[in-house]
Design a protein around this motif. Sequence first.
Motif, short mmCIF file in Angstrom:
data_model
loop_
_atom_site.label_atom_id
_atom_site.label_comp_id
_atom_site.label_asym_id
_atom_site.label_seq_id
_atom_site.Cartn_x
_atom_site.Cartn_y
_atom_site.Cartn_z
N PRO A 29 33.05 -13.87 7.65
CA PRO A 29 32.52 -15.24 7.64
C PRO A 29 33.58 -16.22 7.13
N THR A 30 33.46 -17.46 7.53
CA THR A 30 34.42 -18.46 7.08
C THR A 30 34.20 -18.76 5.60
N LEU A 34 30.73 -18.43 3.51
CA LEU A 34 30.61 -17.59 2.32
C LEU A 34 30.15 -18.43 1.13
N SER A 35 30.69 -19.63 1.04
CA SER A 35 30.31 -20.51 -0.05
C SER A 35 28.81 -20.78 -0.02
N GLU A 36 28.29 -21.06 1.15
CA GLU A 36 26.87 -21.36 1.26
C GLU A 36 26.02 -20.11 1.06
N ALA A 37 26.53 -18.98 1.59
CA ALA A 37 25.75 -17.74 1.50
C ALA A 37 25.64 -17.24 0.07
N THR A 38 26.70 -17.38 -0.70
CA THR A 38 26.69 -16.84 -2.06
C THR A 38 26.31 -17.89 -3.09
N GLY A 39 26.35 -19.16 -2.71
CA GLY A 39 26.05 -20.21 -3.67
C GLY A 39 27.23 -20.59 -4.54
N ALA A 40 28.36 -19.95 -4.31
CA ALA A 40 29.55 -20.27 -5.09
C ALA A 40 30.29 -21.44 -4.45
N ARG A 43 36.08 -23.13 -3.97
CA ARG A 43 37.21 -22.75 -4.80
C ARG A 43 37.04 -21.31 -5.28
N VAL A 44 35.85 -21.00 -5.76
CA VAL A 44 35.59 -19.64 -6.25
C VAL A 44 35.70 -18.63 -5.11
N VAL A 45 35.19 -19.00 -3.96
CA VAL A 45 35.28 -18.11 -2.80
C VAL A 45 36.74 -17.82 -2.49
N ARG A 46 37.56 -18.85 -2.54
CA ARG A 46 38.97 -18.65 -2.23
C ARG A 46 39.65 -17.77 -3.27
N GLN A 47 39.25 -17.91 -4.53
CA GLN A 47 39.80 -17.02 -5.55
C GLN A 47 39.48 -15.56 -5.22
N GLY A 65 41.15 -17.69 10.80
CA GLY A 65 40.02 -17.09 10.12
C GLY A 65 40.45 -16.02 9.13
N THR A 66 39.47 -15.27 8.64
CA THR A 66 39.73 -14.17 7.72
C THR A 66 39.35 -12.87 8.41
N PHE A 67 40.19 -11.85 8.30
CA PHE A 67 39.98 -10.62 9.05
C PHE A 67 40.13 -9.39 8.17
N ALA A 68 39.43 -8.33 8.55
CA ALA A 68 39.49 -7.08 7.81
C ALA A 68 40.75 -6.32 8.20
N GLY A 69 41.27 -5.57 7.25
CA GLY A 69 42.43 -4.74 7.53
C GLY A 69 43.73 -5.50 7.38
N GLN A 70 44.73 -5.05 8.09
CA GLN A 70 46.05 -5.65 8.03
C GLN A 70 46.42 -6.26 9.37
N PRO A 71 47.16 -7.36 9.33
CA PRO A 71 47.56 -7.99 10.60
C PRO A 71 48.49 -7.08 11.39
N ILE A 72 48.44 -7.23 12.70
CA ILE A 72 49.32 -6.44 13.55
C ILE A 72 50.59 -7.21 13.78
N GLU A 73 51.70 -6.51 13.70
CA GLU A 73 52.98 -7.19 13.92
C GLU A 73 53.21 -7.36 15.42
N PRO A 74 53.91 -8.42 15.77
CA PRO A 74 54.08 -8.74 17.19
C PRO A 74 54.73 -7.62 18.00
N VAL A 75 55.60 -6.84 17.36
CA VAL A 75 56.27 -5.79 18.11
C VAL A 75 55.26 -4.77 18.62
#
Lengths: 245, 245
Positions: A29-30, A34-40, A43-47, A65-75
Amino acid sequence: MNKVTAIDVRRYVVDLLMNGSLAANARLPTERELSEATGASRRVVRQALSSIEAEGLIWRRQGKGTFAGQPIEPVSALAAEINQTAEPIEVMEARLCIEPEIAALCATRATSDEVARMWALARLHYDVEDDEVTELWDSALHRLIARCARNRPLQTAYTLLDDTRASRDWQGMRARTRSERSLRETMAQHIAIVRAIEAGDASAAREAMRDHLLTRINAMFQAAALAGTTAADSDITYDHEASHV
Amino acid sequence: MNKVTAIDVRRYVVDLLMNGSLAANARLPTERELSEATGASRRVVRQALSSIEAEGLIWRRQGKGTFAGQPIEPVSALAAEINQTAEPIEVMEARLCIEPEIAALCATRATSDEVARMWALARLHYDVEDDEVTELWDSALHRLIARCARNRPLQTAYTLLDDTRASRDWQGMRARTRSERSLRETMAQHIAIVRAIEAGDASAAREAMRDHLLTRINAMFQAAALAGTTAADSDITYDHEASHV
DNA sequence: ATAGTGAACCAAAACATAATTGGTTCGCAA
DNA sequence: TTGCGAACCAATTATGTTTTGGTTCACTAT
């Protein structure tokens, strides 16, 4: 009124990740959601996200956006793209063109320290039960040699080819080409390559690498023939213009 | 009222190509523009363009436009990344490793139609005033050869190297390496390469390409020495292990 | 004073829409 | 029948809007 802390948000997000409801590389989630969903507060969400990102569980990108795991390198991304269209035999042919030259360059530039590492990789006993492990060490040696050629464009090109063999139907192909005899042969050829590199003999290194790759290619051909994929030409051996020698 | 024939349009377009008056990205006027400029109907324009395309001098793509030379594979994103770290001399060394093998493969696989296109590109008179145009045709021929090798991984690898020369300090380098004599020499070597490919002689094609690249590399070395970048070794020539032969 | 909040703003990326361009078809006329 | 112009199609680009992470700032509760 209880304040929602970064720890709480952190738990919320990690739960999302562990639930399995999110595949690898899935979008989270963006921050605003997340801020709205958790009530935080945002700033706290970003921390919280920053701490999770520092752990390597997620990665973020502005505008994306925000993604799970690690980014894939272009190669590797490019390698994956090639995967879709390239036949294994094509990749081996490309390696046959590039790797002998890489070995030649390597012979003139490898330091004694690097040669020592090559020996360590080449002399490994290949009687491991797991086929994956065998391939792992093989790949490691070839990569090391490519690195020692000290030519970044060439190394990138090789990485492109090396990445492809980690996926798709290469596994089955490999399994069929492996035998006790071929394993010993591979090991002997690896030793010949490293010996030539250690001697600084570019020409010998080039030829040794060619021999090695030709052996592998022919094994693949025969395996493909056995599997009936191209049953028509079963006794073909790949010579790739012997005129080269 | 004299009708405007396809021959006329053809002459008009080829003049554009040779004049060096074409844009930086080598984009040609659209079919509708050509139609209006020459007074010919769009059908006639398309006939003319088709014939020029068959020769290998231009390529067209729906929605994109008509361009001079030969198309490039879209791997520019990765190529840009390589650009940052790769030295020109490194790139040339890598080309010296890969391109002779590409030429050898090409000699065994190019169709007569493709060879005809190569001739069209190789026989161009290089006495154009604009340096950009010269490089354009040179690059187009090398790309066409790479494509005719019919090995996508190899072609991708070559594109990686080819894209780099369009940027950074290559321009200045090129300008210094160009002379009347070297232009004629380049053209002669191109012809030798295509002749070997046409004959299906893989070994000859490989050697011809090697000669060509070695000439270019040495020119670059001397240019760099003149510019004082590495003034120390001014009379060095790059031999890249003559042991290869 | 200090830390936290919410709002606004910025820049990068994605998304949606319109315009451009090579490729194709069709009616019409010489 | 052949050739032309117009319209149409599909791929691509250009452009503008929205989304999203990153940042700044006035303001407030502690």
